[in-house]
Design a protein around this motif. Structure first.
Motif, PDB file in Angstrom:
ATOM      1  N   LEU A  44      -9.757   3.029   2.327  1.00 51.46           N
ATOM      2  CA  LEU A  44      -8.419   3.603   2.489  1.00 51.46           C
ATOM      3  C   LEU A  44      -7.945   4.332   1.248  1.00 51.46           C
ATOM      4  CD1 LEU A  44      -6.918   0.747   4.559  1.00 51.46           C
ATOM      5  CD2 LEU A  44      -7.289   3.080   5.305  1.00 51.46           C
ATOM      6  N   VAL A  45      -8.697   4.210   0.152  1.00 55.75           N
ATOM      7  CA  VAL A  45      -8.312   4.934  -1.059  1.00 55.75           C
ATOM      8  C   VAL A  45      -8.822   6.374  -0.967  1.00 55.75           C
ATOM      9  CG1 VAL A  45      -8.449   4.967  -3.567  1.00 55.75           C
ATOM     10  CG2 VAL A  45      -8.338   2.799  -2.363  1.00 55.75           C
ATOM     11  N   GLN A  47     -10.465   7.599   1.911  1.00 51.51           N
ATOM     12  CA  GLN A  47     -10.195   7.925   3.315  1.00 51.51           C
ATOM     13  C   GLN A  47     -11.294   8.673   4.052  1.00 51.51           C
ATOM     14  OE1 GLN A  47      -6.225   9.018   4.313  1.00 51.51           O
ATOM     15  NE2 GLN A  47      -5.501   7.067   3.570  1.00 51.51           N
ATOM     16  N   LEU A  58     -10.757  -1.134  -4.278  1.00 53.00           N
ATOM     17  CA  LEU A  58     -10.445  -1.754  -2.988  1.00 53.00           C
ATOM     18  C   LEU A  58     -11.692  -1.804  -2.116  1.00 53.00           C
ATOM     19  CD1 LEU A  58      -8.283  -2.900  -1.074  1.00 53.00           C
ATOM     20  CD2 LEU A  58      -7.904  -0.579  -0.255  1.00 53.00           C
ATOM     21  N   ASP A  61     -13.809  -4.622  -3.274  1.00 48.46           N
ATOM     22  CA  ASP A  61     -13.251  -5.903  -2.813  1.00 48.46           C
ATOM     23  C   ASP A  61     -13.593  -6.130  -1.341  1.00 48.46           C
ATOM     24  OD1 ASP A  61     -12.215  -6.198  -5.291  1.00 48.46           O
ATOM     25  OD2 ASP A  61     -10.126  -5.783  -4.740  1.00 48.46           O
ATOM     26  N   TRP A  82     -11.667  -8.638  11.191  1.00 52.52           N
ATOM     27  CA  TRP A  82     -10.923  -9.218  10.067  1.00 52.52           C
ATOM     28  C   TRP A  82     -10.242  -8.111   9.268  1.00 52.52           C
ATOM     29  CZ3 TRP A  82     -10.292  -9.241   4.841  1.00 52.52           C
ATOM     30  CH2 TRP A  82      -9.711 -10.382   4.267  1.00 52.52           C
ATOM     31  N   SER A  85      -7.540  -6.214  11.420  1.00 55.71           N
ATOM     32  CA  SER A  85      -6.267  -6.929  11.608  1.00 55.71           C
ATOM     33  C   SER A  85      -5.343  -6.702  10.413  1.00 55.71           C
ATOM     34  CB  SER A  85      -6.529  -8.420  11.804  1.00 55.71           C
ATOM     35  OG  SER A  85      -7.038  -8.990  10.617  1.00 55.71           O
ATOM     36  N   ARG A  86      -5.894  -6.360   9.263  1.00 60.34           N
ATOM     37  CA  ARG A  86      -5.057  -6.129   8.081  1.00 60.34           C
ATOM     38  C   ARG A  86      -4.708  -4.661   7.885  1.00 60.34           C
ATOM     39  NH1 ARG A  86      -7.412 -10.537   8.046  1.00 60.34           N
ATOM     40  NH2 ARG A  86      -6.748 -12.346   6.838  1.00 60.34           N
ATOM     41  N   TYR A  87      -5.637  -3.770   8.230  1.00 59.54           N
ATOM     42  CA  TYR A  87      -5.428  -2.348   7.921  1.00 59.54           C
ATOM     43  C   TYR A  87      -5.277  -1.469   9.155  1.00 59.54           C
ATOM     44  CZ  TYR A  87      -6.244  -3.452   3.058  1.00 59.54           C
ATOM     45  OH  TYR A  87      -6.125  -3.963   1.809  1.00 59.54           O
ATOM     46  N   PHE A  90      -7.141   2.590  11.940  1.00 61.38           N
ATOM     47  CA  PHE A  90      -7.527   3.723  11.093  1.00 61.38           C
ATOM     48  C   PHE A  90      -8.687   3.352  10.168  1.00 61.38           C
ATOM     49  CE2 PHE A  90      -6.844   6.460   7.286  1.00 61.38           C
ATOM     50  CZ  PHE A  90      -7.107   7.675   7.895  1.00 61.38           C
TER      51      PHE A  90
ATOM     52  N   HIS B  37      -1.714  10.583   3.621  1.00 67.28           N
ATOM     53  CA  HIS B  37      -2.677   9.486   3.532  1.00 67.28           C
ATOM     54  C   HIS B  37      -2.096   8.172   4.029  1.00 67.28           C
ATOM     55  CE1 HIS B  37      -5.782  11.608   1.176  1.00 67.28           C
ATOM     56  NE2 HIS B  37      -4.758  12.337   0.815  1.00 67.28           N
ATOM     57  N   ASP B  38      -0.872   8.220   4.531  1.00 64.56           N
ATOM     58  CA  ASP B  38      -0.202   6.990   4.917  1.00 64.56           C
ATOM     59  C   ASP B  38      -0.940   6.289   6.056  1.00 64.56           C
ATOM     60  OD1 ASP B  38       1.843   5.099   4.736  1.00 64.56           O
ATOM     61  OD2 ASP B  38       2.774   5.932   6.526  1.00 64.56           O
ATOM     62  N   VAL B  39      -1.088   4.984   5.893  1.00 64.65           N
ATOM     63  CA  VAL B  39      -1.695   4.165   6.942  1.00 64.65           C
ATOM     64  C   VAL B  39      -0.618   3.184   7.391  1.00 64.65           C
ATOM     65  CG1 VAL B  39      -3.513   2.526   7.482  1.00 64.65           C
ATOM     66  CG2 VAL B  39      -3.949   4.351   5.845  1.00 64.65           C
ATOM     67  N   GLN B  42       0.159  -3.053   9.469  1.00 63.51           N
ATOM     68  CA  GLN B  42      -0.077  -3.931  10.612  1.00 63.51           C
ATOM     69  C   GLN B  42       0.910  -5.096  10.621  1.00 63.51           C
ATOM     70  OE1 GLN B  42      -2.490  -3.104  13.035  1.00 63.51           O
ATOM     71  NE2 GLN B  42      -2.141  -1.305  11.780  1.00 63.51           N
ATOM     72  N   TYR B 108      -0.402  -6.327  -9.374  1.00 66.23           N
ATOM     73  CA  TYR B 108      -1.679  -6.166  -8.672  1.00 66.23           C
ATOM     74  C   TYR B 108      -2.763  -5.742  -9.651  1.00 66.23           C
ATOM     75  CZ  TYR B 108      -5.038  -3.942  -5.432  1.00 66.23           C
ATOM     76  OH  TYR B 108      -6.156  -3.568  -4.745  1.00 66.23           O
ATOM     77  N   LYS B 109      -3.836  -6.518  -9.719  1.00 63.43           N
ATOM     78  CA  LYS B 109      -4.996  -6.191 -10.561  1.00 63.43           C
ATOM     79  C   LYS B 109      -4.567  -5.775 -11.963  1.00 63.43           C
ATOM     80  CE  LYS B 109      -8.354  -4.906  -7.030  1.00 63.43           C
ATOM     81  NZ  LYS B 109      -9.535  -5.697  -7.324  1.00 63.43           N
ATOM     82  N   GLY B 135      -6.572  -9.384  -6.364  1.00 60.88           N
ATOM     83  CA  GLY B 135      -6.172  -8.460  -5.303  1.00 60.88           C
ATOM     84  C   GLY B 135      -6.477  -8.965  -3.911  1.00 60.88           C
ATOM     85  N   GLN B 136      -6.722 -10.265  -3.736  1.00 57.25           N
ATOM     86  CA  GLN B 136      -7.073 -10.789  -2.413  1.00 57.25           C
ATOM     87  C   GLN B 136      -5.847 -10.961  -1.519  1.00 57.25           C
ATOM     88  OE1 GLN B 136     -10.474 -11.438  -1.507  1.00 57.25           O
ATOM     89  NE2 GLN B 136     -10.651 -10.199  -3.345  1.00 57.25           N
ATOM     90  N   ALA B 138      -3.196  -9.210  -1.750  1.00 55.65           N
ATOM     91  CA  ALA B 138      -2.804  -7.838  -1.405  1.00 55.65           C
ATOM     92  C   ALA B 138      -3.565  -7.363  -0.165  1.00 55.65           C
ATOM     93  CB  ALA B 138      -3.072  -6.897  -2.584  1.00 55.65           C
ATOM     94  N   ILE B 139      -4.845  -7.708  -0.068  1.00 57.63           N
ATOM     95  CA  ILE B 139      -5.635  -7.299   1.103  1.00 57.63           C
ATOM     96  C   ILE B 139      -5.086  -7.968   2.363  1.00 57.63           C
ATOM     97  CG2 ILE B 139      -7.918  -7.576   2.188  1.00 57.63           C
ATOM     98  CD1 ILE B 139      -9.145  -6.861  -0.512  1.00 57.63           C
ATOM     99  N   ASP B 140      -4.664  -9.243   2.248  1.00 59.22           N
ATOM    100  CA  ASP B 140      -4.066  -9.918   3.405  1.00 59.22           C
ATOM    101  C   ASP B 140      -2.789  -9.209   3.866  1.00 59.22           C
ATOM    102  OD1 ASP B 140      -5.970 -11.828   3.792  1.00 59.22           O
ATOM    103  OD2 ASP B 140      -4.996 -13.351   2.565  1.00 59.22           O
ATOM    104  N   GLY B 142      -2.447  -6.016   3.618  1.00 58.62           N
ATOM    105  CA  GLY B 142      -2.810  -4.659   4.011  1.00 58.62           C
ATOM    106  C   GLY B 142      -2.472  -3.620   2.953  1.00 58.62           C
ATOM    107  N   VAL B 143      -2.364  -4.082   1.693  1.00 58.86           N
ATOM    108  CA  VAL B 143      -2.070  -3.152   0.597  1.00 58.86           C
ATOM    109  C   VAL B 143      -3.316  -2.315   0.312  1.00 58.86           C
ATOM    110  CG1 VAL B 143      -1.601  -3.033  -1.883  1.00 58.86           C
ATOM    111  CG2 VAL B 143      -0.327  -4.635  -0.457  1.00 58.86           C
ATOM    112  N   TYR B 144      -3.149  -0.993   0.192  1.00 63.02           N
ATOM    113  CA  TYR B 144      -4.314  -0.167  -0.162  1.00 63.02           C
ATOM    114  C   TYR B 144      -4.066   0.701  -1.386  1.00 63.02           C
ATOM    115  CZ  TYR B 144      -1.975   3.520   2.546  1.00 63.02           C
ATOM    116  OH  TYR B 144      -1.077   4.441   3.029  1.00 63.02           O
TER     117      TYR B 144
END
Lengths: 147, 183
Positions: A44-45, A47, A58, A61, A82, A85-87, A90, B37-39, B42, B108-109, B135-136, B138-140, B142-144
């Motif tokens: 997503l960084v 894309q 990211l 990770d 998995w 469900s978070r992102y 897309f 670039h917006d996502v 969720q 973050y990081k 950064g784990q 953050a992933i939960d 949905g941070v990108y």
């Protein structure tokens, strides 16, 4: 020399961003599955790269997480879910079929239908066969054209 | 104007329309109203994921239970000292904090020293500050990327998310109206 070079080109596989061999899973079958999963997930960084291809933090990770989940016994689609469900959808490089992507998936069909429609309309517009020449025109044409 | 002239003008019409569209998009990007670039998050309409994070100077750490126990709307802001847009949005965070909105920060990081230095330099809008060095968490969420801000309602359900800096336009056109609906 040239042949050698070409041979080397043939041999070269896809280049992945895994810069550190320690990232790879010890089990080659699991590693292959993790790479296959990672190639289906968008970074997503950047894309337009998969997380396997990207050097972003990211992406690294997420590669770790995918490998950890595969090693823990997740099926490929569970590992993908998995992340999805978070992102969101897309993050899949191959968009799923659903209401919001219906237009995207239908676009090739729509393009072909549009082209067919355009062809039909322009065909209908072609003027009818011109009137045959009159006797006077024909004799004038005969005079003008060299023998 | 006959049919032929209309057809000749059509490409220019298309070009003008495309140009106007492009210009609008660029303007909206500049004001921070549009990000190509917006996502979409969720988490909208869903409760925050469970987590606990250690403290980051000068605040005490926190977890999902603390955010829910707060019982009022709160803005959760992911930031980093190495992030340039975080500097851009900082005055907006300071103003929101002055107006009484609780803002809880997650570094973050980042290293403890760099993150606390960032807060010391630019001012502290945060009620509590935690750190997510791996950064784990953050992933939960949905941070990108940083900064990202999440507005939670009193029950800890995510109502709004901004990926990118909170510009004056974003605050007045999106965040403030959302806060009014939660009040």
């Amino acid at each position: 020399m040239k042949a050698l070079f070409l041979l080397a080109l043939l041999w070269s596989g896809a280049a992945f961003a895994i810069s550190d061999p320690a990232e790879m899973l010890p089990n080659p079958a699991q590693e292959a599955r993790a790479e296959n999963v990672g190639r289906q997930l968008r970074c997503l960084v950047c894309q337009n790269e998969s997380i396997e291809d990207s050097n972003a933090d990211l992406a690294r990770d997420l590669r770790h997480i995918v490998r950890a989940r595969i090693a823990a016994g997740d099926a490929d689609n569970q590992a993908i879910e998995w992340v999805v469900s978070r992102y969101g959808d897309f993050v899949r490089l191959r968009p799923p079929m659903n209401a919001s992507t219906a237009l995207l998936w239908a676009s090739p069909v729509l393009a072909v239908l549009g082209g067919l429609g355009f062809a039909l309309i322009s065909r209908r517009r072609t003027p009818a066969v011109p009137e045959p020449l009159t006797e006077a025109e024909r004799s004038r044409l005969a005079d003008l054209s060299p023998p | 104007m006959n049919r032929r002239q209309t057809l000749l003008l059509a490409p220019f019409g298309v070009a003008v329309l495309a140009g106007a569209g492009f210009w609008t998009v660029l303007g909206r990007m500049k004001a921070g109203r549009f990000d190509p670039h917006d996502v979409p998050s969720q988490l909208i309409g869903r409760p925050i994921p469970q987590f606990t994070l250690p403290a980051q100077e000068p605040g005490q750490g926190f977890g999902s239970a603390d955010l829910i126990a707060l019982g009022r709307p709160v803005l959760v802001n992911f930031f980093a000292s190495w992030c340039v847009p975080c500097v851009i949005e900082h005055p907006e965070l300071m103003a929101l904090a002055r107006d009484g909105l609780p803002i809880w920060g997650i570094a973050y990081k980042d290293t403890v020293a760099a993150a606390s230095g960032f807060i010391a330099r630019h001012g502290n809008p945060f009620t509590r500050v935690a750190r997510d060095a791996p950064g784990q968490v953050a992933i939960d969420w949905g941070v990108y990327g940083v900064p990202e801000s999440y507005l939670l309602d009193a029950k800890g359900v995510v109502r709004w998310r901004m990926a990118g800096p909170l510009t004056p336009a974003v605050v007045s056109e999106q965040l403030q109206p959302m806060l009014r609906t939660l009040a």
